[in-house]
Design an enzyme around this catalytic site. Structure first.
Site, short mmCIF file in Angstrom:
data_model
loop_
_atom_site.label_atom_id
_atom_site.label_comp_id
_atom_site.label_asym_id
_atom_site.label_seq_id
_atom_site.Cartn_x
_atom_site.Cartn_y
_atom_site.Cartn_z
N GLU A 174 0.79 -1.23 0.00
CA GLU A 174 0.00 0.00 0.00
C GLU A 174 0.82 1.29 0.00
OE1 GLU A 174 -2.70 -0.41 3.32
OE2 GLU A 174 -3.89 -1.87 2.26
N GLU A 213 -5.54 -8.62 1.00
CA GLU A 213 -6.26 -8.22 2.21
C GLU A 213 -7.71 -7.94 1.84
OE1 GLU A 213 -4.78 -4.89 4.46
OE2 GLU A 213 -2.71 -5.57 4.32
#
Ligand code: PNW
Length: 453
Positions: A166, A357
């Protein structure tokens, strides 16, 4: 009754990250990271806590792997703490840090669980932050050095490497929104950080490959599918603006395009994009071919045109009122995951995708009988898996699904107030309890799918 069965060989797993579970923040030669510093300063974390102990996974990894085995996890995605390996960010290597990840991966392999490793999940060495962190180009070289040391040491055990988790969070959320370490509020710093993160990724991919020739190498991005609040052109433009900031800013350069022109124009005009930031050759390096993209999906965002005047960050999320929400205040909206996966494949021709995720924070705790009846988490996972299944049927090359998270853990600025785990953790005693969702997920893994009535 509808059946949702997944392709043979589909990978099932769960994820965690180093700072959120390991604890042992200053043991065995570990250096200080920006998250150690950030949590030790007052006012940054909702409940005043830190990851000093967290789930004490550093000492309890064998018990945790035992639980993973009971869950029949096929894959476990963990991240590596830079300051355990190279305490000052560059130079001296701490053998004890490498030994920990050697023991961890050995135990996983013994348990029949495939390790997926990520090199960077936000815990930058504080020494590098003191020199400017991701704002400065020298951090890129330090990262490549670190990637080289780790991938060399674990090449025989780890065949799946992600460089970064991320980069949007590590740049915009950390340098512009200030919610995460180092807690700055400066768009120009964030834009610089984003470019250097992408460059660090691109330059380390060939290094990882040369150390670990049989591996797959990639990156993990988080997405916020951005949708207009109405069919008006103005709202469409607002959604597109956010899409550029959050999604395309990272996707376009990774997959061989330039930075999106609408954003470079906007950032240049606002003074956020220094003229000398992007050096000749950078874009080619960022676009180093990768084997997979890891996708993290939690929610969509809905946008409308009017932006409050005092707000110079492009955060305008207006969500349909009939929605359900998790404890994070995030909307539950599984359909956007299907659309996201299709978009990624069809627009960028990505050869292989994993969901690294996906999950939800719900506060369910053990009842009198000691069981954790987290029915909403089961619904959340089931409804998202239905969308994942649809995407596979539509032809998206999705190789696996990993849920966030294996266990409850330190949820960054929210401290221990938000619980994402399949496993419930008592932070006083470090006792672990399987939630009902863990039993449900185990059955999905064993059956390679599920049915609904
Ligand atoms: C991800 N946002 O973080 C992280 O990879 C995990 O470490 C974290 O625990 C998990 O999601 C749940 O929060 C995100 O603001 C944090 O859009 C913030 C955002 C997205 C992802």
């Amino acid at each position: 009754m509808t059946q949702y069965f997944f392709p043979k060989g589909f990978r099932w797993g769960a994820s965690t990250s180093a700072y959120q579970i390991e604890g042992a923040w200053n043991e065995d030669g570990k250096g200080e990271s920006i998250w150690d510093r950030f949590t030790h300063l007052p006012g940054n974390i909702l409940d005043g806590s830190s990851g000093d102990i967290a789930c004490d996974h550093y000492h309890r990894y064998q018990d945790d792997i035992h639980l993973m085995k009971e869950l029949h996890l096929d894959v476990y995605s963990f991240t590596i703490s830079w300051t355990r390996i190279i305490p000052e960010g560059r130079g001296r290597v701490n053998q004890k840090g490498l030994d920990f990840y050697r023991r961890l991966t050995d135990s996983l392999l013994e348990a029949g669980i495939t390790p997926f490793s990520t090199l960077y999940h936000w815990d930058l060495p504080q020494t590098l932050q003191d020199e400017g962190g991701w704002q400065v180009r020298s951090t890129v070289d330090a990262f490549v050095e670190y990637a080289d040391v780790v991938s060399r040491a674990l090449a025989d055990r780890v065949k799946h490497w992600a460089t970064l988790n991320e980069p949007w969070c590590a740049s915009f959320l950390s340098y512009a929104i200030g919610e995460q370490a180092p807690g700055m509020r400066d768009m120009k710093a964030a834009v610089k950080a984003s470019h250097h993160l992408l460059l660090a990724h691109g330059l380390s991919v060939p290094v990882i490959r040369s150390n670990s020739p049989q591996c797959e190498a990639g990156i993990i991005l988080n997405f916020s599918p951005s949708e207009p609040a109405s069919l008006s052109n103005a709202d469409y433009q607002a959604a597109r603006k956010y899409d550029g900031y959050f999604n395309r800013w990272f996707l376009d350069p990774l997959f061989g395009r330039l930075y999106p022109a609408d954003k470079t124009a906007e950032y240049s005009e606002a003074g956020y994009l220094p003229q000398d930031l992007i050096k000749p050759g950078d874009m080619e390096k960022i676009a180093a071919p990768i084997d997979f993209l890891g996708v993290n999906y939690y929610n969509r965002s809905v946008h409308r045109a009017e932006i409050p005047e005092d707000q110079n960050l492009p955060q305008t999320n207006f969500v349909a009122p009939e929605s359900e929400w998790t404890d994070m205040g995030w909307e539950v909206f599984p359909q956007a995951l299907y659309r996201l996966l299709c978009r990624l494949y069809f627009e960028y021709q990505i050869p292989k995708l994993y969901i690294n995720e996906n999950g939800a924070a719900y506060s369910d705790s053990p009842d009198k009988s000691g069981s954790v009846k987290d029915v909403r988490r089961i619904q959340f996972l089931r409804d998202h898996l239905i969308q994942v299944h649809r995407a596979i049927q539509a032809g998206v090359p999705l190789a696996g699904y990993l849920t966030w998270s294996f266990m409850d853990n330190f949820e960054w600025a929210n401290g221990y107030t938000k619980r994402f785990g399949l496993v419930w953790v008592d932070y006083e005693t470090q006792k672990r309890i399987f939630k009902d969702s863990a039993f449900w997920y185990r059955k999905v893994i064993l059956d390679n799918g599920f049915t609904t009535d």
